[in-house]
Write a protein that holds these residues in place. Structure first.
Motif, PDB file in Angstrom:
ATOM      1  N   VAL A   1       0.832  -1.205   0.000  1.00  0.00           N
ATOM      2  CA  VAL A   1       0.000   0.000   0.000  1.00  0.00           C
ATOM      3  C   VAL A   1       0.865   1.253   0.000  1.00  0.00           C
ATOM      4  O   VAL A   1       0.629   2.195  -0.765  1.00  0.00           O
ATOM      5  N   LEU A   2       1.898   1.284   0.839  1.00  0.00           N
ATOM      6  CA  LEU A   2       2.774   2.456   0.889  1.00  0.00           C
ATOM      7  C   LEU A   2       3.565   2.606  -0.407  1.00  0.00           C
ATOM      8  O   LEU A   2       3.768   3.724  -0.898  1.00  0.00           O
ATOM      9  N   ALA A   3       3.997   1.500  -0.972  1.00  0.00           N
ATOM     10  CA  ALA A   3       4.815   1.557  -2.184  1.00  0.00           C
ATOM     11  C   ALA A   3       4.039   2.051  -3.393  1.00  0.00           C
ATOM     12  O   ALA A   3       4.642   2.460  -4.392  1.00  0.00           O
ATOM     13  N   LYS A   4       2.720   2.028  -3.326  1.00  0.00           N
ATOM     14  CA  LYS A   4       1.923   2.553  -4.441  1.00  0.00           C
ATOM     15  C   LYS A   4       2.182   4.038  -4.661  1.00  0.00           C
ATOM     16  O   LYS A   4       2.005   4.543  -5.771  1.00  0.00           O
ATOM     17  N   HIS A   5       2.587   4.731  -3.596  1.00  0.00           N
ATOM     18  CA  HIS A   5       2.748   6.180  -3.684  1.00  0.00           C
ATOM     19  C   HIS A   5       4.108   6.653  -3.182  1.00  0.00           C
ATOM     20  O   HIS A   5       4.295   7.843  -2.914  1.00  0.00           O
ATOM     21  N   CYS A   6       5.054   5.723  -2.989  1.00  0.00           N
ATOM     22  CA  CYS A   6       6.361   6.077  -2.434  1.00  0.00           C
ATOM     23  C   CYS A   6       7.441   5.247  -3.109  1.00  0.00           C
ATOM     24  O   CYS A   6       7.262   4.039  -3.318  1.00  0.00           O
TER      25      CYS A   6
ATOM     26  N   LEU B   1      10.321   4.294  -1.915  1.00  0.00           N
ATOM     27  CA  LEU B   1      11.148   3.489  -1.020  1.00  0.00           C
ATOM     28  C   LEU B   1      10.886   2.001  -1.206  1.00  0.00           C
ATOM     29  O   LEU B   1       9.789   1.594  -1.593  1.00  0.00           O
ATOM     30  N   ASP B   2      11.889   1.192  -0.900  1.00  0.00           N
ATOM     31  CA  ASP B   2      11.749  -0.255  -0.889  1.00  0.00           C
ATOM     32  C   ASP B   2      11.409  -0.667   0.539  1.00  0.00           C
ATOM     33  O   ASP B   2      12.228  -0.519   1.452  1.00  0.00           O
ATOM     34  N   PHE B   3      10.195  -1.197   0.748  1.00  0.00           N
ATOM     35  CA  PHE B   3       9.737  -1.523   2.092  1.00  0.00           C
ATOM     36  C   PHE B   3      10.012  -2.968   2.482  1.00  0.00           C
ATOM     37  O   PHE B   3       9.578  -3.413   3.549  1.00  0.00           O
ATOM     38  N   ASP B   4      10.733  -3.696   1.654  1.00  0.00           N
ATOM     39  CA  ASP B   4      11.138  -5.051   2.017  1.00  0.00           C
ATOM     40  C   ASP B   4      12.036  -4.993   3.244  1.00  0.00           C
ATOM     41  O   ASP B   4      12.904  -4.117   3.355  1.00  0.00           O
ATOM     42  N   GLU B   5      11.858  -5.933   4.173  1.00  0.00           N
ATOM     43  CA  GLU B   5      12.615  -5.889   5.428  1.00  0.00           C
ATOM     44  C   GLU B   5      14.120  -6.013   5.205  1.00  0.00           C
ATOM     45  O   GLU B   5      14.913  -5.558   6.027  1.00  0.00           O
ATOM     46  N   ARG B   6      14.525  -6.604   4.087  1.00  0.00           N
ATOM     47  CA  ARG B   6      15.957  -6.707   3.794  1.00  0.00           C
ATOM     48  C   ARG B   6      16.562  -5.346   3.464  1.00  0.00           C
ATOM     49  O   ARG B   6      17.772  -5.142   3.603  1.00  0.00           O
ATOM     50  N   GLU B   7      15.730  -4.404   3.034  1.00  0.00           N
ATOM     51  CA  GLU B   7      16.199  -3.066   2.688  1.00  0.00           C
ATOM     52  C   GLU B   7      15.794  -2.017   3.725  1.00  0.00           C
ATOM     53  O   GLU B   7      16.480  -1.012   3.895  1.00  0.00           O
ATOM     54  N   PHE B   8      14.681  -2.256   4.391  1.00  0.00           N
ATOM     55  CA  PHE B   8      14.156  -1.300   5.370  1.00  0.00           C
ATOM     56  C   PHE B   8      14.038  -2.050   6.691  1.00  0.00           C
ATOM     57  O   PHE B   8      13.055  -2.744   6.954  1.00  0.00           O
ATOM     58  N   ALA B   9      15.058  -1.927   7.519  1.00  0.00           N
ATOM     59  CA  ALA B   9      15.154  -2.717   8.748  1.00  0.00           C
ATOM     60  C   ALA B   9      14.145  -2.264   9.799  1.00  0.00           C
ATOM     61  O   ALA B   9      13.720  -1.100   9.833  1.00  0.00           O
ATOM     62  N   VAL B  10      13.784  -3.187  10.690  1.00  0.00           N
ATOM     63  CA  VAL B  10      12.962  -2.850  11.842  1.00  0.00           C
ATOM     64  C   VAL B  10      13.685  -1.792  12.675  1.00  0.00           C
ATOM     65  O   VAL B  10      14.891  -1.877  12.908  1.00  0.00           O
ATOM     66  N   HIS B  11      12.950  -0.780  13.085  1.00  0.00           N
ATOM     67  CA  HIS B  11      13.438   0.395  13.817  1.00  0.00           C
ATOM     68  C   HIS B  11      14.260   1.324  12.928  1.00  0.00           C
ATOM     69  O   HIS B  11      14.890   2.268  13.434  1.00  0.00           O
ATOM     70  N   GLY B  12      14.235   1.089  11.614  1.00  0.00           N
ATOM     71  CA  GLY B  12      14.844   2.031  10.688  1.00  0.00           C
ATOM     72  C   GLY B  12      13.853   3.128  10.337  1.00  0.00           C
ATOM     73  O   GLY B  12      12.642   3.010  10.573  1.00  0.00           O
ATOM     74  N   CYS B  13      14.359   4.219   9.778  1.00  0.00           N
ATOM     75  CA  CYS B  13      13.494   5.314   9.357  1.00  0.00           C
ATOM     76  C   CYS B  13      14.030   5.901   8.059  1.00  0.00           C
ATOM     77  O   CYS B  13      15.211   5.730   7.722  1.00  0.00           O
ATOM     78  N   ALA B  14      13.168   6.568   7.330  1.00  0.00           N
ATOM     79  CA  ALA B  14      13.586   7.195   6.079  1.00  0.00           C
ATOM     80  C   ALA B  14      12.612   8.299   5.717  1.00  0.00           C
ATOM     81  O   ALA B  14      11.402   8.175   5.948  1.00  0.00           O
ATOM     82  N   GLN B  15      13.132   9.361   5.134  1.00  0.00           N
ATOM     83  CA  GLN B  15      12.291  10.424   4.617  1.00  0.00           C
ATOM     84  C   GLN B  15      12.105  10.225   3.121  1.00  0.00           C
ATOM     85  O   GLN B  15      13.038   9.869   2.406  1.00  0.00           O
ATOM     86  N   SER B  16      10.898  10.448   2.663  1.00  0.00           N
ATOM     87  CA  SER B  16      10.609  10.351   1.235  1.00  0.00           C
ATOM     88  C   SER B  16       9.317  11.112   0.985  1.00  0.00           C
ATOM     89  O   SER B  16       9.025  12.092   1.674  1.00  0.00           O
ATOM     90  N   VAL B  17       8.553  10.661  -0.004  1.00  0.00           N
ATOM     91  CA  VAL B  17       7.266  11.274  -0.303  1.00  0.00           C
ATOM     92  C   VAL B  17       6.189  10.200  -0.254  1.00  0.00           C
ATOM     93  O   VAL B  17       6.454   9.015  -0.454  1.00  0.00           O
ATOM     94  N   LEU B  18       4.978  10.623   0.024  1.00  0.00           N
ATOM     95  CA  LEU B  18       3.795   9.782  -0.080  1.00  0.00           C
ATOM     96  C   LEU B  18       2.862  10.545  -1.010  1.00  0.00           C
ATOM     97  O   LEU B  18       2.249  11.525  -0.605  1.00  0.00           O
ATOM     98  N   GLY B  19       2.818  10.116  -2.258  1.00  0.00           N
ATOM     99  CA  GLY B  19       2.177  10.939  -3.269  1.00  0.00           C
ATOM    100  C   GLY B  19       3.046  12.162  -3.503  1.00  0.00           C
ATOM    101  O   GLY B  19       4.233  12.037  -3.816  1.00  0.00           O
ATOM    102  N   HIS B  20       2.471  13.333  -3.287  1.00  0.00           N
ATOM    103  CA  HIS B  20       3.239  14.575  -3.444  1.00  0.00           C
ATOM    104  C   HIS B  20       3.550  15.229  -2.101  1.00  0.00           C
ATOM    105  O   HIS B  20       3.944  16.395  -2.050  1.00  0.00           O
TER     106      HIS B  20
END
Length: 201
Positions: free
Chosen positions: A129-134, A136-155
């Protein structure tokens, strides 16, 4: 049911189930007592030491990581910027005194509590659902638990925090809340989703 009525049902925020069963996504508004942006040079001992003394944790210096102390979470925003999120305002102390102390140590402190809103998106389809508008790669191998990242959600600029393997907390500017909520609900509608009572950050 008219198109307008159907759209209103899809984007309702009342705790309930919406769409197909079983739910593939869950949404919960995520509450916090305070959100402060602290800025400074972590290589400057006076700043780093004062921040740790004031807030009880060392500010994370590795990109896209976080640090926690009780009900306080520090999220890395950049080499010289962090977001401090507290579920108990007493963990942060009085803003004016803390701001003055951080300023004296060569940093800066800003209260962004009122301007921010967050939701936790969970379930087996949360990342999709998040990847539809962002981007970022939300796979746990790329986005670790307790990790954070800034990006966009839509605009809209957004901060993403992976709180556990199955859920992400998304923080955006409160002025965009209605549009972001509508986007999330519409993106999750095909999987079915539950709106649950609010939770703590």
């Amino acid at each position: 049911m008219s198109d307008r009525t159907a759209a209103a049902a899809i984007t309702a925020s009342i705790p309930a189930h919406y769409g197909p069963m079983p739910a593939g996504v869950t949404f919960a508004e995520t509450k916090f007592a305070a959100a402060w942006n602290i800025q400074g040079d972590p290589a400057r001992a006076s700043f780093a030491d004062e921040a740790q003394r004031r807030f009880g944790l060392a500010l994370p210096t590795v990109p896209n990581t976080t640090a926690q102390h009780g009900w306080l979470t520090a999220l890395w925003l950049g080499p010289t910027s962090w977001l401090l999120v507290a579920n108990d305002a007493s963990l942060l102390g009085g803003f004016t005194a803390q701001r003055d102390a951080v300023n004296s140590a060569g940093g800066a402190l800003f209260d962004v509590t009122a301007s921010s809103i967050a939701w936790t998106v969970g379930g087996p389809y949360a990342g999709i659902v998040l990847a539809k508008h962002c981007p970022l790669d939300f796979d746990e191998r790329e986005f670790a638990v307790h990790g954070c990242a800034q990006s966009v959600l839509g605009h809209v600029n957004a901060l993403f925090y992976r709180r556990d393997p199955a859920s992400f907390t998304v923080t955006v500017a409160r002025s965009y809340a209605r549009g972001v909520w509508r986007m999330l609900c519409q993106s999750a509608a095909q999987y079915g989703y539950d709106v649950t009572p609010s939770i703590a950050f």
